[in-house]
Design a protein around this motif. Structure first.
Motif, PDB file in Angstrom:
ATOM      1  N   ARG A 154       0.857  -1.179   0.000  1.00  0.00           N
ATOM      2  CA  ARG A 154       0.000   0.000   0.000  1.00  0.00           C
ATOM      3  C   ARG A 154       0.895   1.231   0.000  1.00  0.00           C
ATOM      4  O   ARG A 154       1.798   1.347   0.842  1.00  0.00           O
ATOM      5  CB  ARG A 154      -0.902   0.013   1.233  1.00  0.00           C
ATOM      6  N   ASP A 155       0.667   2.151  -0.948  1.00  0.00           N
ATOM      7  CA  ASP A 155       1.516   3.334  -1.017  1.00  0.00           C
ATOM      8  C   ASP A 155       0.956   4.447  -0.138  1.00  0.00           C
ATOM      9  O   ASP A 155      -0.157   4.338   0.401  1.00  0.00           O
ATOM     10  CB  ASP A 155       1.728   3.767  -2.467  1.00  0.00           C
ATOM     11  N   PRO A 156       1.707   5.538   0.051  1.00  0.00           N
ATOM     12  CA  PRO A 156       1.241   6.611   0.932  1.00  0.00           C
ATOM     13  C   PRO A 156      -0.078   7.247   0.507  1.00  0.00           C
ATOM     14  O   PRO A 156      -0.778   7.848   1.328  1.00  0.00           O
ATOM     15  CB  PRO A 156       2.383   7.627   0.878  1.00  0.00           C
ATOM     16  N   GLU A 157      -0.437   7.123  -0.782  1.00  0.00           N
ATOM     17  CA  GLU A 157      -1.706   7.665  -1.263  1.00  0.00           C
ATOM     18  C   GLU A 157      -2.866   6.713  -1.028  1.00  0.00           C
ATOM     19  O   GLU A 157      -4.008   7.044  -1.338  1.00  0.00           O
ATOM     20  CB  GLU A 157      -1.599   7.984  -2.750  1.00  0.00           C
ATOM     21  N   GLY A 158      -2.573   5.518  -0.508  1.00  0.00           N
ATOM     22  CA  GLY A 158      -3.618   4.544  -0.246  1.00  0.00           C
ATOM     23  C   GLY A 158      -3.853   3.556  -1.369  1.00  0.00           C
ATOM     24  O   GLY A 158      -4.713   2.676  -1.250  1.00  0.00           O
ATOM     25  N   LYS A 159      -3.097   3.653  -2.453  1.00  0.00           N
ATOM     26  CA  LYS A 159      -3.236   2.709  -3.548  1.00  0.00           C
ATOM     27  C   LYS A 159      -2.569   1.379  -3.174  1.00  0.00           C
ATOM     28  O   LYS A 159      -1.537   1.367  -2.500  1.00  0.00           O
ATOM     29  CB  LYS A 159      -2.612   3.263  -4.828  1.00  0.00           C
ATOM     30  N   VAL A 160      -3.166   0.282  -3.634  1.00  0.00           N
ATOM     31  CA  VAL A 160      -2.665  -1.036  -3.258  1.00  0.00           C
ATOM     32  C   VAL A 160      -2.305  -1.853  -4.492  1.00  0.00           C
ATOM     33  O   VAL A 160      -2.736  -1.557  -5.611  1.00  0.00           O
ATOM     34  CB  VAL A 160      -3.702  -1.807  -2.411  1.00  0.00           C
ATOM     35  N   GLY A 161      -1.495  -2.881  -4.277  1.00  0.00           N
ATOM     36  CA  GLY A 161      -1.092  -3.739  -5.373  1.00  0.00           C
ATOM     37  C   GLY A 161      -0.368  -4.967  -4.875  1.00  0.00           C
ATOM     38  O   GLY A 161      -0.326  -5.246  -3.674  1.00  0.00           O
ATOM     39  N   ASP A 177      13.010  -7.583  -7.991  1.00  0.00           N
ATOM     40  CA  ASP A 177      11.819  -7.001  -7.372  1.00  0.00           C
ATOM     41  C   ASP A 177      10.949  -6.347  -8.429  1.00  0.00           C
ATOM     42  O   ASP A 177      11.447  -5.674  -9.331  1.00  0.00           O
ATOM     43  CB  ASP A 177      12.210  -5.970  -6.304  1.00  0.00           C
ATOM     44  N   VAL A 178       9.640  -6.568  -8.307  1.00  0.00           N
ATOM     45  CA  VAL A 178       8.678  -5.909  -9.173  1.00  0.00           C
ATOM     46  C   VAL A 178       7.403  -5.695  -8.367  1.00  0.00           C
ATOM     47  O   VAL A 178       7.087  -6.482  -7.474  1.00  0.00           O
ATOM     48  CB  VAL A 178       8.388  -6.753 -10.442  1.00  0.00           C
ATOM     49  N   ALA A 179       6.705  -4.617  -8.654  1.00  0.00           N
ATOM     50  CA  ALA A 179       5.448  -4.328  -7.971  1.00  0.00           C
ATOM     51  C   ALA A 179       4.466  -3.732  -8.964  1.00  0.00           C
ATOM     52  O   ALA A 179       4.846  -2.932  -9.822  1.00  0.00           O
ATOM     53  CB  ALA A 179       5.675  -3.368  -6.811  1.00  0.00           C
ATOM     54  N   VAL A 180       3.204  -4.123  -8.847  1.00  0.00           N
ATOM     55  CA  VAL A 180       2.179  -3.702  -9.799  1.00  0.00           C
ATOM     56  C   VAL A 180       0.938  -3.267  -9.032  1.00  0.00           C
ATOM     57  O   VAL A 180       0.434  -4.011  -8.190  1.00  0.00           O
ATOM     58  CB  VAL A 180       1.815  -4.851 -10.767  1.00  0.00           C
ATOM     59  N   LEU A 181       0.468  -2.072  -9.310  1.00  0.00           N
ATOM     60  CA  LEU A 181      -0.761  -1.584  -8.697  1.00  0.00           C
ATOM     61  C   LEU A 181      -1.975  -2.337  -9.226  1.00  0.00           C
ATOM     62  O   LEU A 181      -2.016  -2.717 -10.404  1.00  0.00           O
ATOM     63  CB  LEU A 181      -0.939  -0.091  -8.974  1.00  0.00           C
ATOM     64  N   ASP A 182      -2.967  -2.561  -8.360  1.00  0.00           N
ATOM     65  CA  ASP A 182      -4.231  -3.143  -8.801  1.00  0.00           C
ATOM     66  C   ASP A 182      -4.891  -2.215  -9.821  1.00  0.00           C
ATOM     67  O   ASP A 182      -4.870  -0.989  -9.670  1.00  0.00           O
ATOM     68  CB  ASP A 182      -5.189  -3.313  -7.622  1.00  0.00           C
TER      69      ASP A 182
END
Length: 230
Positions: A93-100, A119-124
């Protein structure tokens, strides 16, 4: 963490990767996000960004820590029988509240510690509806739910004098960049692929119940700038 896996064979203890992952996330909160990424990186670590896979050391060296770090916690860890490589996957969860969802590959170092190598990360997409009733990120469902349900999975251990089943063959289309890591005991392997234009993929396979199983085959889409370094 205690729920990750109890009684794993020999040195293959996914709880050790879980503990490292949690220490990594805590260091991001306390010391700074990119400071933590640098501290927990293995030599030669890479980040799968929008433009492709980039050298983590070179990329992270130029990044200043954000005021607030991304929060994350693992949901599952897969480990080779020889304990030398592992893959974790979880939620962030990022500081703006977005999750992935993120995926991290780990390698056991000569001192026994685990350090991340990919490492890789993808927002929903789409993002779930906001949850205003949630408390601070350190106490929300990303962390709390994960800690109550972490899965730890270990590859089959080869029996003495018995050959290890060969993993399935795979083909990569022309023009697709890719790389693969296989454990020395040949019980787990993972690879990334990157097509021109940003189409990305991550595949994890491991030996279980006498056969090779695909645990992750994920189209990664566009990278999250907050955790994937782009």
């Amino acid at each position: 963490m205690k729920r990750a896996l109890v009684g794993a064979p020999g040195e293959a203890q996914p709880t050790r990767v879980v503990a490292t992952e949690l220490a990594f996330a805590r260091a991001a909160r306390e010391d700074g996000q990119w400071t933590a990424f640098r501290a927990f990186a293995a030599p030669g670590a890479v980040i799968h960004a929008r433009s492709g896979v980039v050298d983590a050391g070179a990329y992270l060296s130029g990044l200043a820590d954000p005021a607030e770090a991304v929060q994350w916690a693992p949901r599952a860890v897969w480990m080779s029988c020889d304990s030398l490589i592992a893959v974790s996957q979880g939620r962030f969860r990022d500081p703006e509240g977005k999750v992935g969802t993120y995926t991290t590959a780990w390698k056991r170092q000569s001192d026994g510690d685990y350090r991340w190598t990919y490492d890789v990360a993808v927002l929903d997409d789409p993002q779930p509806p906001p949850r205003p009733e949630l408390g601070p990120a350190s106490e929300d469902e990303i962390v709390v739910s994960a800690l109550s349900s972490i899965k730890g999975l270990v590859s089959d251990c080869p029996r003495e004098a018995e050959p290890v089943p060969q993993p399935p063959e795979f083909a990569v289309a022309p023009g697709v960049s890719h790389a693969m890591a296989t454990s020395p005991d040949r019980t787990l392997r993972w690879r990334w692929e990157h097509k021109a234009g940003g189409d990305r993929r991550f595949i994890l396979e491991y030996l279980t119940s006498g056969k090779w199983v695909t645990a992750i085959d994920q189209s990664l889409g566009m990278a999250s700038p907050e955790k994937a370094g782009e």
